[in-house]
Design a protein around this motif. Structure first.
Motif, mmCIF file in Angstrom:
data_model
loop_
_atom_site.group_PDB
_atom_site.id
_atom_site.type_symbol
_atom_site.label_atom_id
_atom_site.label_comp_id
_atom_site.label_asym_id
_atom_site.label_seq_id
_atom_site.Cartn_x
_atom_site.Cartn_y
_atom_site.Cartn_z
ATOM 1 N N GLY A 88 0.849 -1.181 0.000
ATOM 2 C CA GLY A 88 0.000 0.000 0.000
ATOM 3 C C GLY A 88 0.877 1.220 0.000
ATOM 4 N N TYR A 89 0.240 2.343 -0.172
ATOM 5 C CA TYR A 89 0.979 3.582 -0.229
ATOM 6 C C TYR A 89 0.695 4.346 1.050
ATOM 7 C CZ TYR A 89 1.683 2.329 -5.084
ATOM 8 O OH TYR A 89 2.045 1.667 -6.230
ATOM 9 N N GLN A 90 1.646 4.312 1.970
ATOM 10 C CA GLN A 90 1.513 4.984 3.266
ATOM 11 C C GLN A 90 0.218 4.579 3.953
ATOM 12 O OE1 GLN A 90 2.064 8.699 1.412
ATOM 13 N NE2 GLN A 90 4.167 8.898 2.084
ATOM 14 N N SER A 91 -0.097 3.306 3.860
ATOM 15 C CA SER A 91 -1.359 2.835 4.419
ATOM 16 C C SER A 91 -1.084 1.844 5.538
ATOM 17 C CB SER A 91 -2.150 2.157 3.304
ATOM 18 O OG SER A 91 -3.019 1.203 3.847
ATOM 19 N N SER A 92 -1.891 1.906 6.591
ATOM 20 C CA SER A 92 -1.665 0.980 7.693
ATOM 21 C C SER A 92 -2.675 -0.164 7.671
ATOM 22 C CB SER A 92 -1.763 1.737 9.017
ATOM 23 O OG SER A 92 -3.038 2.350 9.073
ATOM 24 N N ALA A 93 -3.543 -0.205 6.650
ATOM 25 C CA ALA A 93 -4.579 -1.236 6.592
ATOM 26 C C ALA A 93 -3.950 -2.625 6.519
ATOM 27 C CB ALA A 93 -5.466 -1.003 5.382
ATOM 28 N N LYS A 94 -4.632 -3.581 7.101
ATOM 29 C CA LYS A 94 -4.191 -4.976 7.062
ATOM 30 C C LYS A 94 -4.219 -5.479 5.618
ATOM 31 C CE LYS A 94 -4.112 -9.491 8.420
ATOM 32 N NZ LYS A 94 -2.954 -10.119 9.074
ATOM 33 N N VAL A 95 -3.146 -6.160 5.233
ATOM 34 C CA VAL A 95 -3.097 -6.760 3.901
ATOM 35 C C VAL A 95 -3.083 -8.269 4.078
ATOM 36 C CG1 VAL A 95 -1.751 -6.996 1.790
ATOM 37 C CG2 VAL A 95 -1.880 -4.784 2.934
ATOM 38 N N SER A 111 -3.951 5.747 -4.067
ATOM 39 C CA SER A 111 -4.408 6.800 -3.155
ATOM 40 C C SER A 111 -5.024 6.204 -1.888
ATOM 41 C CB SER A 111 -5.427 7.688 -3.871
ATOM 42 O OG SER A 111 -6.591 6.941 -4.165
ATOM 43 N N GLY A 112 -4.884 4.891 -1.701
ATOM 44 C CA GLY A 112 -5.415 4.249 -0.500
ATOM 45 C C GLY A 112 -6.912 4.015 -0.572
ATOM 46 N N GLY A 113 -7.479 3.973 -1.782
ATOM 47 C CA GLY A 113 -8.914 3.754 -1.965
ATOM 48 C C GLY A 113 -9.376 2.455 -1.307
ATOM 49 N N ALA A 114 -10.579 2.496 -0.710
ATOM 50 C CA ALA A 114 -11.096 1.328 0.010
ATOM 51 C C ALA A 114 -11.644 0.289 -0.964
ATOM 52 C CB ALA A 114 -12.192 1.769 0.961
ATOM 53 N N CYS A 115 -11.621 -0.976 -0.552
ATOM 54 C CA CYS A 115 -12.160 -2.052 -1.379
ATOM 55 C C CYS A 115 -13.682 -1.991 -1.394
ATOM 56 C CB CYS A 115 -11.699 -3.405 -0.830
ATOM 57 S SG CYS A 115 -9.956 -3.744 -1.178
ATOM 58 N N PRO A 116 -14.315 -2.453 -2.483
ATOM 59 C CA PRO A 116 -15.785 -2.451 -2.550
ATOM 60 C C PRO A 116 -16.367 -3.505 -1.607
ATOM 61 C CG PRO A 116 -14.851 -3.531 -4.487
ATOM 62 C CD PRO A 116 -13.698 -2.993 -3.703
ATOM 63 N N SER A 117 -17.653 -3.361 -1.228
ATOM 64 C CA SER A 117 -18.262 -4.290 -0.266
ATOM 65 C C SER A 117 -18.328 -5.714 -0.812
ATOM 66 C CB SER A 117 -19.661 -3.801 0.108
ATOM 67 O OG SER A 117 -20.443 -3.730 -1.067
ATOM 68 N N THR A 118 -18.381 -5.847 -2.136
ATOM 69 C CA THR A 118 -18.405 -7.187 -2.745
ATOM 70 C C THR A 118 -17.053 -7.890 -2.652
ATOM 71 O OG1 THR A 118 -17.877 -6.082 -4.814
ATOM 72 C CG2 THR A 118 -20.197 -6.685 -4.461
ATOM 73 N N HIS A 119 -16.001 -7.100 -2.549
ATOM 74 C CA HIS A 119 -14.629 -7.625 -2.512
ATOM 75 C C HIS A 119 -13.873 -6.896 -1.407
ATOM 76 C CE1 HIS A 119 -16.052 -8.579 -6.563
ATOM 77 N NE2 HIS A 119 -15.145 -9.533 -6.607
ATOM 78 N N PRO A 120 -14.249 -7.191 -0.138
ATOM 79 C CA PRO A 120 -13.784 -6.347 0.970
ATOM 80 C C PRO A 120 -12.344 -6.592 1.433
ATOM 81 C CG PRO A 120 -15.216 -8.104 1.783
ATOM 82 C CD PRO A 120 -15.191 -8.244 0.296
ATOM 83 N N LEU A 166 4.246 -15.427 2.882
ATOM 84 C CA LEU A 166 3.835 -14.148 2.295
ATOM 85 C C LEU A 166 3.106 -13.287 3.331
ATOM 86 C CD1 LEU A 166 3.698 -12.260 -0.143
ATOM 87 C CD2 LEU A 166 1.562 -13.393 -0.813
ATOM 88 N N GLN A 167 2.294 -13.917 4.199
ATOM 89 C CA GLN A 167 1.615 -13.142 5.240
ATOM 90 C C GLN A 167 2.641 -12.501 6.188
ATOM 91 O OE1 GLN A 167 -1.988 -12.661 5.443
ATOM 92 N NE2 GLN A 167 -1.016 -10.971 6.519
ATOM 93 N N LYS A 168 3.660 -13.281 6.549
ATOM 94 C CA LYS A 168 4.726 -12.721 7.404
ATOM 95 C C LYS A 168 5.405 -11.538 6.710
ATOM 96 C CE LYS A 168 7.050 -16.470 8.249
ATOM 97 N NZ LYS A 168 8.064 -17.450 8.552
ATOM 98 N N ALA A 169 5.622 -11.692 5.403
ATOM 99 C CA ALA A 169 6.273 -10.613 4.647
ATOM 100 C C ALA A 169 5.413 -9.350 4.660
ATOM 101 C CB ALA A 169 6.529 -11.069 3.216
ATOM 102 N N MET A 170 4.092 -9.535 4.548
ATOM 103 C CA MET A 170 3.189 -8.380 4.571
ATOM 104 C C MET A 170 3.170 -7.761 5.967
ATOM 105 S SD MET A 170 1.926 -7.856 1.588
ATOM 106 C CE MET A 170 3.415 -8.429 0.808
ATOM 107 N N ASP A 171 3.033 -8.615 7.004
ATOM 108 C CA ASP A 171 2.911 -8.114 8.377
ATOM 109 C C ASP A 171 4.171 -7.396 8.845
ATOM 110 O OD1 ASP A 171 0.421 -9.243 8.343
ATOM 111 O OD2 ASP A 171 0.935 -10.975 9.589
ATOM 112 N N THR A 172 5.340 -7.884 8.390
ATOM 113 C CA THR A 172 6.587 -7.258 8.842
ATOM 114 C C THR A 172 7.076 -6.205 7.850
ATOM 115 O OG1 THR A 172 7.972 -8.959 7.835
ATOM 116 C CG2 THR A 172 7.251 -9.352 10.110
ATOM 117 N N LYS A 173 6.222 -5.914 6.859
ATOM 118 C CA LYS A 173 6.544 -4.867 5.880
ATOM 119 C C LYS A 173 7.874 -5.114 5.180
ATOM 120 C CE LYS A 173 3.687 -1.591 8.346
ATOM 121 N NZ LYS A 173 3.466 -0.264 8.829
ATOM 122 N N CYS A 174 8.055 -6.299 4.686
ATOM 123 C CA CYS A 174 9.262 -6.632 3.921
ATOM 124 C C CYS A 174 9.434 -5.652 2.766
ATOM 125 C CB CYS A 174 9.122 -8.022 3.315
ATOM 126 S SG CYS A 174 9.603 -9.329 4.420
ATOM 127 N N ALA A 175 10.677 -5.267 2.532
ATOM 128 C CA ALA A 175 10.936 -4.349 1.427
ATOM 129 C C ALA A 175 11.929 -4.971 0.442
ATOM 130 C CB ALA A 175 11.489 -3.035 1.954
#
Ligand SMILES: *[C@@H]1O[C@H](CO)[C@@H](O)[C@H](O)[C@H]1NC(C)=O
Ligand SMILES: *[C@@H]1O[C@H](CO)[C@@H](O)[C@H](O)[C@H]1NC(C)=O
Length: 340
Positions: free
Chosen positions: A120-127, A222-231, A287-296
């Motif tokens: 994400g771009y400067q986003s703290s949302a869970k991936v 721009s950090g746009g939110a996901c639609p309710s069908t694909h949350p 991959l989840q660990k990579a996302m959670d620890t913000k691997c770069a």
């Protein structure tokens, strides 16, 4: 080099992305996602990732981390497969030659792709990382119109092999949805970007697209939110490949009427048929660990990394008998002849 690495550090901090090299696993005319079991499939592809790649890869039973013995990607727990169409040049005499690909990220001497997983771009949302068996397709090989090319999919005419000036974020500036029309001094950069929202249930769908979606408003960037069908927010997967068109830059070899001499392997000479296929194959929860620890980028404490030489050594024999046209002039585009 110093400039480039500083730039990447900056980019990673702002965008939180993994960016790593994968060398060519094989070039083959099979497509386990769209045409499982068909050898040959409708058109030629170039493929990177785990060596369990084959024509069938049956959902629910074929588990890439279990059946692969190596991966051509630098992160050694990533047995996913990533593939796109190839590009061919058509000479005035009607013969075709495959356009070679460039090594575009520190992987020594072998061609391949650079793969991105963008949090994400400067986003703290869970991936949320993809579940086992997940697969998806972006783009349409049969599309021939500019406004149907999905966002984040484009071509860039590179002025030189140093990619300087850099030219900004993918699919901005003078990047085009179709093939560049000029002779480019540094080849073409192809960017393929997948949607970043998931329905949270299906690992695939009949068109291989409906289980994923773009943000409801704004953009992923721009950090746009996901639609309710694909949350469910998933990593934004992006491929980058550079085709070395330089040996075909002599306009005297191009059609006299000024038409486009390049073709995607399905017989598309617009470039609007740009598409990419993704078949998830990370081991366990890597991959989840990579996302959670913000691997770069391509080195991260949470993940195992193999050497570049090990990645390059991972290859797979071609399953289809078609001549892929390495450094040879071919009478026809392999397999695509019925689609002209
Ligand atoms: C693909 O790989 C699976 C798992 O290794 C294997 O069972 C299957 O026979 C292979 N299919 C083809 C077409 O090679
Ligand atoms: C066709 O054109 C290419 C490019 O000019 C040339 O290298 C090749 O030898 C030609 N093939 C034939 C059969 O004339």
């Amino acid at each position: 080099m110093l400039f480039k690495s500083l730039f990447l550090v900056h980019l990673a901090a702002a965008q939180e992305l993994m960016r790593f090299g994968c060398s060519q696993l094989t070039v083959d005319q099979i497509d386990p996602l769209v045409e499982p079991g068909n050898v040959p499939s409708a058109h030629m592809h170039q493929i990177v990732g785990g060596n369990s790649f084959n024509a069938s890869m049956t959902p629910g039973s074929h588990d890439p981390p279990t059946v692969s013995t190596c991966t051509s990607c630098t992160y050694s727990e990533d047995f996913s497969n990533y593939w796109t169409a190839n590009v061919y040049f058509k000479a005035r005499n009607g013969t075709f030659k495959r356009v070679p690909q460039v090594v575009n990220l520190g992987l020594g001497t072998k061609a391949g792709m650079t793969i991105y997983y963008i949090r994400g771009y400067q986003s703290s949302a869970k991936v949320t990382a993809f579940p086992k068996g997940f697969r998806m397709l972006v783009g349409d090989p049969m599309n021939r119109v500019a406004n149907k090319v999905p966002k984040g999919n484009c071509w860039r005419c590179e002025a030189n092999m140093q990619q300087s000036p850099f030219g900004g974020a993918p699919c901005t500036g003078s990047d085009t949805p179709g093939f560049p029309k000029a002779a480019c001094g540094g080849g073409w950069r192809m960017t393929v970007t997948f949607p970043s929202c998931w329905d949270g249930k299906n690992t695939d769908s009949p068109d291989h697209k409906s289980h994923v979606a773009y943000p409801a408003s704004g953009t992923f960037e721009s950090g746009g939110a996901c639609p309710s069908t694909h949350p469910v927010k998933i990593p934004q997967v992006m491929y980058e490949a550079i085709f070395d068109t330089r040996q075909f830059n002599n306009k005297a070899d191009w059609p006299a009427d000024g038409s486009q001499p390049f073709y995607l392997s399905m017989g598309d000479n617009t470039g609007y048929g740009i598409h990419g296929d993704y078949l998830f194959g990370w081991q366990g929860d890597a991959l989840q660990k990579a996302m959670d620890t913000k691997c770069a980028n391509d080195n991260c404490a949470a993940l195992k990394r193999q050497s570049n030489a090990q990645a390059i050594a991972c290859t797979k024999a071609q399953a289809s008998k078609e001549n892929i046209g390495d450094d040879q002039w071919l009478k026809n585009l392999p397999g695509a002849i019925t689609q002209f």
